[in-house]
Design an enzyme around this catalytic site. Structure first.
Site, PDB file in Angstrom:
ATOM      1  N   ARG A 107      -3.561   0.508   9.417  1.00 22.26           N
ATOM      2  CA  ARG A 107      -2.457   1.441   9.219  1.00 22.26           C
ATOM      3  C   ARG A 107      -1.770   1.673  10.562  1.00 22.26           C
ATOM      4  O   ARG A 107      -2.440   1.848  11.595  1.00 22.26           O
ATOM      5  CB  ARG A 107      -2.959   2.784   8.666  1.00 22.26           C
ATOM      6  CG  ARG A 107      -3.307   2.780   7.188  1.00 22.26           C
ATOM      7  CD  ARG A 107      -2.080   2.563   6.301  1.00 22.26           C
ATOM      8  NE  ARG A 107      -2.371   2.627   4.877  1.00 22.26           N
ATOM      9  CZ  ARG A 107      -2.625   1.563   4.093  1.00 22.26           C
ATOM     10  NH1 ARG A 107      -2.619   0.343   4.618  1.00 22.26           N
ATOM     11  NH2 ARG A 107      -2.869   1.716   2.815  1.00 22.26           N
ATOM     12  N   GLU A 164       7.249   2.987   7.684  1.00 21.75           N
ATOM     13  CA  GLU A 164       7.373   1.877   6.737  1.00 21.75           C
ATOM     14  C   GLU A 164       8.152   2.355   5.526  1.00 21.75           C
ATOM     15  O   GLU A 164       7.937   3.482   5.086  1.00 21.75           O
ATOM     16  CB  GLU A 164       5.997   1.395   6.286  1.00 21.75           C
ATOM     17  CG  GLU A 164       5.175   0.793   7.409  1.00 21.75           C
ATOM     18  CD  GLU A 164       3.854   0.208   6.909  1.00 21.75           C
ATOM     19  OE1 GLU A 164       3.676   0.080   5.684  1.00 21.75           O
ATOM     20  OE2 GLU A 164       3.016  -0.122   7.758  1.00 21.75           O
ATOM     21  N   HIS A 171       3.920  -5.518   6.499  1.00 20.65           N
ATOM     22  CA  HIS A 171       2.858  -4.988   5.619  1.00 20.65           C
ATOM     23  C   HIS A 171       2.615  -5.893   4.393  1.00 20.65           C
ATOM     24  O   HIS A 171       2.796  -5.477   3.253  1.00 20.65           O
ATOM     25  CB  HIS A 171       3.182  -3.553   5.153  1.00 20.65           C
ATOM     26  CG  HIS A 171       1.953  -2.821   4.669  1.00 20.65           C
ATOM     27  ND1 HIS A 171       1.788  -1.471   4.764  1.00 20.65           N
ATOM     28  CD2 HIS A 171       0.803  -3.271   4.078  1.00 20.65           C
ATOM     29  CE1 HIS A 171       0.616  -1.114   4.252  1.00 20.65           C
ATOM     30  NE2 HIS A 171       0.007  -2.197   3.831  1.00 20.65           N
TER      31      HIS A 171
HETATM   32  C1  8YV Z   1      -1.386  -2.945  -0.312  1.00 19.76           C
HETATM   33  C2  8YV Z   1      -2.716  -1.878   1.596  1.00 19.76           C
HETATM   34  O1  8YV Z   1      -0.509  -3.992  -0.485  1.00 19.76           O
HETATM   35  O2  8YV Z   1      -4.329  -1.672  -0.121  1.00 19.76           O
HETATM   36  C3  8YV Z   1      -3.859  -1.222   0.910  1.00 19.76           C
HETATM   37  O3  8YV Z   1      -4.322  -0.188   1.435  1.00 19.76           O
HETATM   38  O4  8YV Z   1      -2.381  -1.491   2.654  1.00 19.76           O
HETATM   39  C4  8YV Z   1      -1.942  -3.043   1.079  1.00 19.76           C
HETATM   40  O5  8YV Z   1      -2.708  -4.175   1.258  1.00 19.76           O
HETATM   41  C5  8YV Z   1      -0.680  -1.682  -0.627  1.00 19.76           C
HETATM   42  O6  8YV Z   1      -1.319  -0.546  -0.195  1.00 19.76           O
HETATM   43  C6  8YV Z   1      -0.382  -1.598  -2.118  1.00 19.76           C
HETATM   44  O7  8YV Z   1      -0.194  -0.287  -2.568  1.00 19.76           O
END
Ligand code: 8YV
Length: 321
Positions: free
Chosen positions: A240, A269, A287
């Site tokens: 993150r 983001e 991302h």
């Molecule tokens: C996802 C992510 O694509 O799963 C997670 O925490 O950061 C990503 O890989 C995204 O969050 C989908 O909602």
């Protein structure tokens, strides 16, 4: 027969996931993939027994407090849950789940891509080929850093961190890790546990952030921590953006103390950080850590497995609140 539960699905998901949703639930889908704000979320939640959101929907304390009583479970399509105020969900008695395991391979692949891209200046090379500015070659041209045989420090040795360690062993990397608790020798696979960041950081040629963003970890990778890395280290982040003090990273990249950064996640983001994007020694992705077809299906199925369990009266496997 009991009626099917109603699920509000905030984003357009893969066809196979929609098929299962339509078969087993009354599904309020979002085929145009509109981004819903808090008001629209509340409006659509009015008849929902469950919500299936992505990390793009921010369940703040206020939004959670305002959710209608009919909503009993929020089954996230993500492993990270920093977009959810878990305390607020607990206070409302709404179950929250995530999707661990199924995206560990994809995210570890992305971490390797970032590591190689940052170390070998892939962003600079790619831009040069596209804008036609490649005019010369010399032994000193576009010289980067080897990663083979180097030391990789992993902060957060959960499933993604462990999978990354496995992939990095294929590059003969020596693995160090820092984690809330030490892993068993079977899971460590020879990786060396560092009980403190003070021990880990000075030993890293490459540092990878793989821990969740929580109130404790937000902004922890600040100027002081960056200074603890050896000069010329490489930093990669697939976890993150909130973990990193971005202005401090910019300074460290400008001075060369951090030789290069490979980033998939940002404080802001979508969009990212234009000052980071202006630096040549960064290799940047938007991302897409888990963005492959197989993983997207698996994430949707995992969220559905959690909802299926919940509505059949069993505890959902991936409950986080
Ligand atoms: C996802 C992510 O694509 O799963 C997670 O925490 O950061 C990503 O890989 C995204 O969050 C989908 O909602």
């Amino acid at each position: 027969m009991l009626s099917k539960p109603t699920v509000f699905v905030t984003r357009k998901l893969p066809d196979a996931v929609h098929d299962r949703l339509n078969r087993d639930y009354v599904a309020d889908l979002n085929p145009d993939d509109k981004l819903y704000g808090a008001d629209e979320i509340l409006e659509r939640a009015r008849y929902a027994d469950a919500i299936l959101p992505c990390h793009t929907e921010h369940f703040t304390e206020d939004l959670v407090a305002a959710l209608p009583d009919c909503v009993r479970i929020v089954a996230n399509f993500s492993v990270g849950v920093d977009h959810c105020d878990l305390e607020a969900f607990r206070a409302r008695g709404i179950v929250v789940t995530n999707t661990p395991d199924v995206l560990s391979d994809a995210t570890a692949e992305t971490a390797m891509l970032l590591m190689l891209g940052a170390a070998r200046r892939a962003g600079e090379g790619e831009r040069m080929m596209r804008d036609g500015s490649w005019k010369d070659w010399s032994p000193a041209f576009m010289v980067g850093t080897a990663i083979t045989g180097k030391t990789l420090g992993i902060i957060g040795m959960g499933r993604v961190g462990q999978t990354l360690a496995q992939r990095a062993r294929g590059f003969d990397m020596n693995i160090l890790y820092y984690n809330r608790s030490r892993l068993s020798p079977e899971l460590e696979q020879g990786a060396r546990y560092c009980a403190t960041l003070d021990e880990l950081l000075p030993a890293c040629d490459v540092l990878s952030l793989n821990c969740p963003a929580t109130p404790e970890t937000r902004g922890f990778f600040d100027a002081a921590r960056m200074k603890q890395l050896p000069a010329g280290a490489i930093v990669i982040n697939t976890a993150r953006g909130a973990l990193i003090d971005e202005p401090a990273l910019i300074e460290a990249l400008k001075s060369g103390h951090i030789a290069a950064a490979g980033l998939d996640v940002y404080v802001t983001e979508p969009g990212g950080n234009t000052d980071i994007a202006a630096l040549p020694n960064t290799f940047l992705l938007p991302h897409i850590g888990s963005a492959n077809r197989e993983t997207r299906d698996a994430m949707g199925f995992r969220a559905l497995d959690n909802m299926d369990a919940y509505f059949s009266g069993a505890p959902p496997g991936d409950r986080v609140a």
